[in-house]
Design a protein around this motif. Structure first.
Motif, PDB file in Angstrom:
ATOM      1  N   TYR A  93     -61.121 -12.347 -32.336  1.00  0.00           N
ATOM      2  CA  TYR A  93     -60.126 -13.381 -33.452  1.00  0.00           C
ATOM      3  C   TYR A  93     -58.614 -13.501 -32.613  1.00  0.00           C
ATOM      4  O   TYR A  93     -58.224 -14.180 -32.550  1.00  0.00           O
ATOM      5  CB  TYR A  93     -60.031 -12.646 -34.639  1.00  0.00           C
TER       6      TYR A  93
ATOM      7  N   SER B 231     -57.031 -16.958 -31.316  1.00  0.00           N
ATOM      8  CA  SER B 231     -55.871 -17.129 -31.933  1.00  0.00           C
ATOM      9  C   SER B 231     -54.980 -17.256 -30.757  1.00  0.00           C
ATOM     10  O   SER B 231     -53.876 -18.087 -30.834  1.00  0.00           O
ATOM     11  CB  SER B 231     -55.370 -16.234 -32.797  1.00  0.00           C
TER      12      SER B 231
ATOM     13  N   PRO C 185     -55.047 -21.064 -36.630  1.00  0.00           N
ATOM     14  CA  PRO C 185     -55.887 -19.884 -36.075  1.00  0.00           C
ATOM     15  C   PRO C 185     -56.222 -19.146 -37.484  1.00  0.00           C
ATOM     16  O   PRO C 185     -57.267 -18.486 -37.222  1.00  0.00           O
ATOM     17  CB  PRO C 185     -54.888 -18.996 -35.220  1.00  0.00           C
TER      18      PRO C 185
ATOM     19  N   LEU D 284     -59.123 -20.810 -39.242  1.00  0.00           N
ATOM     20  CA  LEU D 284     -60.066 -20.504 -38.439  1.00  0.00           C
ATOM     21  C   LEU D 284     -60.838 -19.253 -38.387  1.00  0.00           C
ATOM     22  O   LEU D 284     -62.190 -18.825 -38.470  1.00  0.00           O
ATOM     23  CB  LEU D 284     -59.957 -20.943 -36.910  1.00  0.00           C
TER      24      LEU D 284
ATOM     25  N   HIS E 130     -64.371 -18.434 -40.281  1.00  0.00           N
ATOM     26  CA  HIS E 130     -65.457 -17.756 -39.540  1.00  0.00           C
ATOM     27  C   HIS E 130     -65.849 -16.290 -40.311  1.00  0.00           C
ATOM     28  O   HIS E 130     -67.195 -16.131 -40.533  1.00  0.00           O
ATOM     29  CB  HIS E 130     -64.964 -17.264 -38.142  1.00  0.00           C
TER      30      HIS E 130
END
Length: 190
Positions: free
Chosen positions: A48, A52, A130, A133, A137
């Motif tokens: 992540y 990001s 980000p 997202l 996820h």
């Protein structure tokens, strides 16, 4: 912060394969959904971070001043909310009883401050996109046995990782790590 360690970078084919490892979360069971999100945040935290950073750097390259302003305001809001959550009894109780709402309020406060000072689009694409997202996820990614076992094995050291520190500051980690441990223990007994 002296003992801060980074979790290992997980394989990208494990992080984002086909649709067979993704499923809609059970919106009716908030505890289970929160547990899935926290587990995935801890397990894939380095992935992540890398994803990001790619988005963050792309937006920062296009509008560096707006990104600096946005980062400063979000950081001040986050630090202020964590400080208030530790030092003000009413906020501490609210954070303990409603950790998810507390996180949403921190994000809304950050958005409000950015909108007051301008550059909302930089905030949305550089910081919020980000985060969105990551949340999508972490919400959709099914946890596999490896994920569950790694979180259990690394459980003691997770507080020393960046995501562990952030989740702990937001009141998200401890009870969920215990839930993971209880779940794994019950599965092992079966």
């Amino acid at each position: 912060m002296a003992g801060l360690e980074f979790a290992p970078l997980r394989q990208w084919d494990d992080f984002f394969p086909g649709t067979d490892r993704f499923a809609k979360p059970d919106f009716g069971d908030m505890a289970k959904w929160n547990n899935r999100v926290v587990s995935n945040l801890l397990y894939y935290q380095t992935n992540y971070l890398v994803a990001s950073l790619v988005v963050f750097l792309a937006v920062g390259f296009l509008n560096p001043l707006g990104m600096i302003l946005g980062c400063t305001l979000v950081t001040v809001t986050f630090i202020g909310s964590v400080w208030a959550g530790e030092n003000k009894a009413i906020i501490k109780n609210f954070k303990k009883n409603n950790p998810t709402i507390f996180v949403v309020l921190v994000l809304v406060a950050s958005y409000f401050l950015i909108s007051v000072f301008g550059d909302v689009m930089v905030f949305i694409f550089g910081i919020t996109f980000p985060l969105l997202l990551i949340l999508i996820h972490a919400s959709l990614r099914l946890r596999n046995i490896k994920n569950k076992m790694e979180n259990k094995i690394e459980g003691v050291g997770l507080k020393k990782t960046p995501m562990g520190v952030i989740l702990d500051a937001l009141g998200q980690q401890e009870e969920n790590i215990n839930k993971i441990a209880d779940f794994i223990s019950s599965k092992v007994k079966e």
